[in-house]
Design a protein around this motif. Structure first.
Motif, PDB file in Angstrom:
ATOM      1  N   UNK A  62       5.674   4.004  -4.013  1.00 24.96           N
ATOM      2  CA  UNK A  62       5.861   3.743  -2.587  1.00 24.96           C
ATOM      3  C   UNK A  62       5.841   2.250  -2.304  1.00 24.96           C
ATOM      4  N   UNK A  63       6.623   1.847  -1.306  1.00 25.33           N
ATOM      5  CA  UNK A  63       6.458   0.546  -0.675  1.00 25.33           C
ATOM      6  C   UNK A  63       5.836   0.800   0.687  1.00 25.33           C
ATOM      7  N   UNK A  64       4.831   0.006   1.030  1.00 22.90           N
ATOM      8  CA  UNK A  64       4.104   0.222   2.283  1.00 22.90           C
ATOM      9  C   UNK A  64       4.067  -1.070   3.072  1.00 22.90           C
ATOM     10  N   UNK A  65       4.431  -0.976   4.347  1.00 24.83           N
ATOM     11  CA  UNK A  65       4.355  -2.093   5.269  1.00 24.83           C
ATOM     12  C   UNK A  65       3.338  -1.752   6.356  1.00 24.83           C
ATOM     13  N   UNK A 103       9.614   5.491  -2.180  1.00 28.20           N
ATOM     14  CA  UNK A 103       9.566   5.888  -0.781  1.00 28.20           C
ATOM     15  C   UNK A 103       9.216   4.673   0.062  1.00 28.20           C
ATOM     16  N   UNK A 104       9.769   4.631   1.283  1.00 28.03           N
ATOM     17  CA  UNK A 104       9.457   3.543   2.205  1.00 28.03           C
ATOM     18  C   UNK A 104       8.568   4.073   3.316  1.00 28.03           C
ATOM     19  N   UNK A 105       7.310   3.613   3.324  1.00 28.70           N
ATOM     20  CA  UNK A 105       6.344   4.055   4.318  1.00 28.70           C
ATOM     21  C   UNK A 105       5.912   2.885   5.194  1.00 28.70           C
ATOM     22  N   UNK A 106       5.820   3.150   6.483  1.00 36.17           N
ATOM     23  CA  UNK A 106       5.265   2.194   7.426  1.00 36.17           C
ATOM     24  C   UNK A 106       3.904   2.742   7.859  1.00 36.17           C
ATOM     25  N   UNK A 107       2.865   1.943   7.624  1.00 33.25           N
ATOM     26  CA  UNK A 107       1.499   2.377   7.904  1.00 33.25           C
ATOM     27  C   UNK A 107       1.103   1.886   9.289  1.00 33.25           C
ATOM     28  N   UNK A 108       1.208   2.770  10.271  1.00 32.22           N
ATOM     29  CA  UNK A 108       0.887   2.408  11.646  1.00 32.22           C
ATOM     30  C   UNK A 108      -0.606   2.514  11.908  1.00 32.22           C
ATOM     31  N   UNK A 140       4.378  -5.483   2.150  1.00 33.08           N
ATOM     32  CA  UNK A 140       2.970  -5.799   1.933  1.00 33.08           C
ATOM     33  C   UNK A 140       2.442  -5.242   0.607  1.00 33.08           C
ATOM     34  N   UNK A 141       2.766  -3.983   0.302  1.00 28.91           N
ATOM     35  CA  UNK A 141       2.197  -3.355  -0.893  1.00 28.91           C
ATOM     36  C   UNK A 141       3.233  -2.529  -1.640  1.00 28.91           C
ATOM     37  N   UNK A 142       3.083  -2.499  -2.953  1.00 31.17           N
ATOM     38  CA  UNK A 142       3.647  -1.431  -3.765  1.00 31.17           C
ATOM     39  C   UNK A 142       2.452  -0.569  -4.153  1.00 31.17           C
ATOM     40  N   UNK A 143       2.630   0.733  -4.167  1.00 32.19           N
ATOM     41  CA  UNK A 143       1.473   1.620  -4.268  1.00 32.19           C
ATOM     42  C   UNK A 143       1.678   2.606  -5.418  1.00 32.19           C
ATOM     43  N   UNK A 144       0.638   2.709  -6.236  1.00 34.00           N
ATOM     44  CA  UNK A 144       0.631   3.609  -7.386  1.00 34.00           C
ATOM     45  C   UNK A 144      -0.224   4.835  -7.080  1.00 34.00           C
ATOM     46  N   UNK A 145       0.234   5.988  -7.546  1.00 29.34           N
ATOM     47  CA  UNK A 145      -0.561   7.209  -7.461  1.00 29.34           C
ATOM     48  C   UNK A 145      -1.268   7.393  -8.796  1.00 29.34           C
ATOM     49  N   UNK A 146      -2.568   7.247  -8.803  1.00 31.26           N
ATOM     50  CA  UNK A 146      -3.302   7.382 -10.059  1.00 31.26           C
ATOM     51  C   UNK A 146      -2.909   6.300 -11.033  1.00 31.26           C
ATOM     52  N   UNK A 147      -2.739   6.686 -12.279  1.00 31.02           N
ATOM     53  CA  UNK A 147      -2.489   5.715 -13.347  1.00 31.02           C
ATOM     54  C   UNK A 147      -1.037   5.729 -13.817  1.00 31.02           C
ATOM     55  N   UNK A 148      -0.127   6.041 -12.929  1.00 32.65           N
ATOM     56  CA  UNK A 148       1.282   6.068 -13.295  1.00 32.65           C
ATOM     57  C   UNK A 148       1.786   4.649 -13.573  1.00 32.65           C
ATOM     58  N   UNK A 149       2.781   4.572 -14.452  1.00 29.71           N
ATOM     59  CA  UNK A 149       3.289   3.266 -14.885  1.00 29.71           C
ATOM     60  C   UNK A 149       4.006   2.556 -13.748  1.00 29.71           C
ATOM     61  N   UNK A 155      -8.406   6.678  -0.388  1.00 34.87           N
ATOM     62  CA  UNK A 155      -7.703   7.875  -0.855  1.00 34.87           C
ATOM     63  C   UNK A 155      -7.452   7.844  -2.361  1.00 34.87           C
ATOM     64  N   UNK A 156      -7.924   6.796  -3.035  1.00 34.21           N
ATOM     65  CA  UNK A 156      -7.816   6.636  -4.491  1.00 34.21           C
ATOM     66  C   UNK A 156      -6.426   6.207  -4.966  1.00 34.21           C
ATOM     67  N   UNK A 157      -5.614   5.658  -4.045  1.00 33.58           N
ATOM     68  CA  UNK A 157      -4.344   5.062  -4.464  1.00 33.58           C
ATOM     69  C   UNK A 157      -4.597   3.612  -4.879  1.00 33.58           C
ATOM     70  N   UNK A 158      -3.649   3.048  -5.615  1.00 31.31           N
ATOM     71  CA  UNK A 158      -3.791   1.676  -6.100  1.00 31.31           C
ATOM     72  C   UNK A 158      -2.723   0.808  -5.441  1.00 31.31           C
ATOM     73  N   UNK A 159      -3.101   0.038  -4.409  1.00 26.38           N
ATOM     74  CA  UNK A 159      -2.148  -0.869  -3.773  1.00 26.38           C
ATOM     75  C   UNK A 159      -2.165  -2.239  -4.470  1.00 26.38           C
ATOM     76  N   UNK A 160      -0.994  -2.726  -4.763  1.00 31.71           N
ATOM     77  CA  UNK A 160      -0.834  -4.077  -5.311  1.00 31.71           C
ATOM     78  C   UNK A 160       0.184  -4.800  -4.431  1.00 31.71           C
ATOM     79  N   UNK A 161       0.245  -6.109  -4.550  1.00 32.74           N
ATOM     80  CA  UNK A 161       1.144  -6.851  -3.676  1.00 32.74           C
ATOM     81  C   UNK A 161       2.591  -6.357  -3.812  1.00 32.74           C
ATOM     82  N   UNK A 162       3.263  -6.248  -2.677  1.00 33.03           N
ATOM     83  CA  UNK A 162       4.672  -5.850  -2.680  1.00 33.03           C
ATOM     84  C   UNK A 162       5.600  -7.020  -2.430  1.00 33.03           C
TER      85      UNK A 162
END
Length: 335
Positions: A285-288, A314-319, A272-281, A259-266
Motif C-alpha cells: 500500500x501507499x498511504x497519504x 493500493x492507494x489509500x488516503x488516511x483521513x 507519506x508511507x509505503x506500508x508492509x503487511x507483516x514480513x512480506x518482501x 495494527x501491526x503494519x510496517x510503515x516506511x517512508x514513501x
C-alpha cells in the motif's frame, strides 16, 4: 414523440411510458413520463423525442444554469452507450446491472460526476461511500477532464484488519544529532526484526523522525539531555519546523503500527508511507495522511492512483477524523 418543458421539467404524455418500460428512461406519473434534464438531452441528442422550439444545442443552453450539465451529459451518454440503464439520484446517477432496469432488477453503482479540478473533501467522500455501502452498491467517481475524457474510480472504505502481534524490540538509549535520533542497538535488541530505522553499523541504527517519536511514546527509546529525559512532545517541538506535516504523519504511523503494519517512508513514490503487511518482501500500500478538513484536487488524487497502480500497490488516503482514522481507497475501474 413530442415532449414539453414545464418549470424546468421535461414531460411526455402517456406515450412516453414505453421509454420507461423498454429502456428505463424517466419517472412514470399519472398522466405521462417525467424526464430529468440530462435524460431529455440524451433523448433529443439521439432523435428519440422532440421538444418544440428546441434542438440539442438550444436545449443544452436552456439547462446550462447548472454548470455541471455538460459533464453530466457526457457521463450519462457514456454509461448509456456501454449498455447500462441509468437513472438520476441519489448522488448524480444510479446505474443498473447490465440487462436490468427499474422495477425489474437492481442498481450496481452509485455515480458522482466530478471535474478534474474539483476539490475532494474526504469527510464528504467518506459519508457518501458509507451511504452507498449501506445500500449495498459500489461508489464510483466519474471524473471528466478538461478535454472531456472520462475516467472512472471506485472508492471504498478499507478496514485494515489487525495482523498477528509481533514482539516489541527491547529498550534502547539514543542520542540526538540535530533532528535525527541514533540508537545504540545490536541485533539482539530486535529493532531489525521489527523493521525500525536503518542500520548505521553493527551497533547503531538511525531512526526516521516518526519512528523515533513512536518509540519514545512507547517507552522503548530514551534520550538524555543533560540530566533530563527528552519527552516525545519535547522531541516533536524540536523537529516540527522541519516537517510541517509531522503531526498528521505521526497520527497515521501510530495507528498503522498499532495494527501491526510496517510503515516506511514513501518518499520515492511521492507519498507519506509505503506500508508492509507483516514480513512480506514488497510493500502493498501507499498511504497519504489527510488532516481533518484537508482537501485535495482530483487531479492530485489521479496522480496518486496512477503511481500506485504502476507499482502494483493500493492507494489509500488516511483521513484523520474525530472518531479516528479512516482509510479510503481510490482505484481506477472500467465499467
Amino acid at each position: 414523440m413530442k415532449a414539453r418543458i414545464e418549470d424546468n421539467k421535461v414531460l411526455l404524455g402517456s406515450e412516453g411510458y414505453a421509454l420507461y418500460e423498454q429502456s428505463g428512461f424517466g419517472r412514470p406519473q399519472k398522466d405521462g413520463l417525467r424526464l430529468s434534464p440530462v435524460e431529455a438531452l440524451y433523448l433529443v441528442y439521439r432523435g428519440r423525442i422532440e421538444i418544440p422550439g428546441f434542438d440539442f444545442d438550444s436545449l443544452l443552453v436552456r439547462f446550462s444554469e447548472d454548470a455541471h450539465m455538460i459533464r453530466s451529459f457526457l457521463v450519462y451518454r457514456d454509461i448509456r452507450e456501454r449498455g447500462y440503464v441509468v437513472q438520476t439520484g441519489p448522488h448524480d446517477f444510479r446505474v443498473f446491472k447490465r440487462g436490468e432496469k427499474p422495477g425489474k432488477g437492481e442498481s450496481q453503482y452509485m455515480v458522482r460526476v466530478l471535474s478534474e479540478r474539483d476539490l475532494i473533501d474526504f469527510a464528504v467522500v467518506q459519508n457518501e461511500v458509507k451511504t452507498t455501502l449501506n445500500m449495498r452498491k459500489q461508489h464510483v467517481l466519474a471524473v471528466v477532464d478538461d478535454e472531456f475524457e472520462i475516467t472512472y474510480y471506485e472508492v471504498k472504505i478499507q478496514k485494515l484488519p489487525s495482523l498477528e502481534v509481533t514482539p516489541d524490540p527491547k529498550p534502547a538509549v539514543g542520542i540526538l544529532s540535530s533532528i535525527s535520533v541514533i540508537i545504540t542497538a545490536d541485533a539482539d535488541l530486535g529493532y531489525d526484526q521489527a523493521f525500525y530505522g536503518k542500520r548505521l553499523d553493527e551497533a547503531r541504527i538511525v531512526l526516521a523522525t516518526v519512528e523515533a517519536t513512536y518509540l519514545m511514546e512507547q517507552g522503548l527509546v530514551t534520550i538524555h539531555l543533560g540530566e533530563e529525559i527528552l519527552t516525545p512532545d519535547g522531541y516533536c517541538t524540536l523537529i516540527r519546523d522541519s516537517d510541517p506535516e509531522l503531526d498528521k504523519k505521526i497520527a497515521v504511523y501510530r495507528h498503522l503500527r498499532t495494527l501491526q503494519y510496517i510503515p516506511k517512508t514513501g518518499y520515492k513514490f511521492g507519498h507519506h508511507f509505503r506500508v508492509y503487511s507483516g514480513r512480506k518482501i514488497h510493500s502493498e500500500m501507499l498511504v497519504q495522511a489527510i488532516d481533518k478538513g484537508e482537501t485535495l484536487p482530483m487531479n492530485s488524487i489521479s496522480r496518486s492512483v496512477r503511481m500506485a497502480h504502476s507499482v502494483k500497490k493500493k492507494m489509500l488516503f488516511a483521513g484523520i477524523h474525530d472518531e479516528g482514522i479512516v482509510f479510503i481507497e481510490f482505484a481506477r475501474i472500467k465499467l
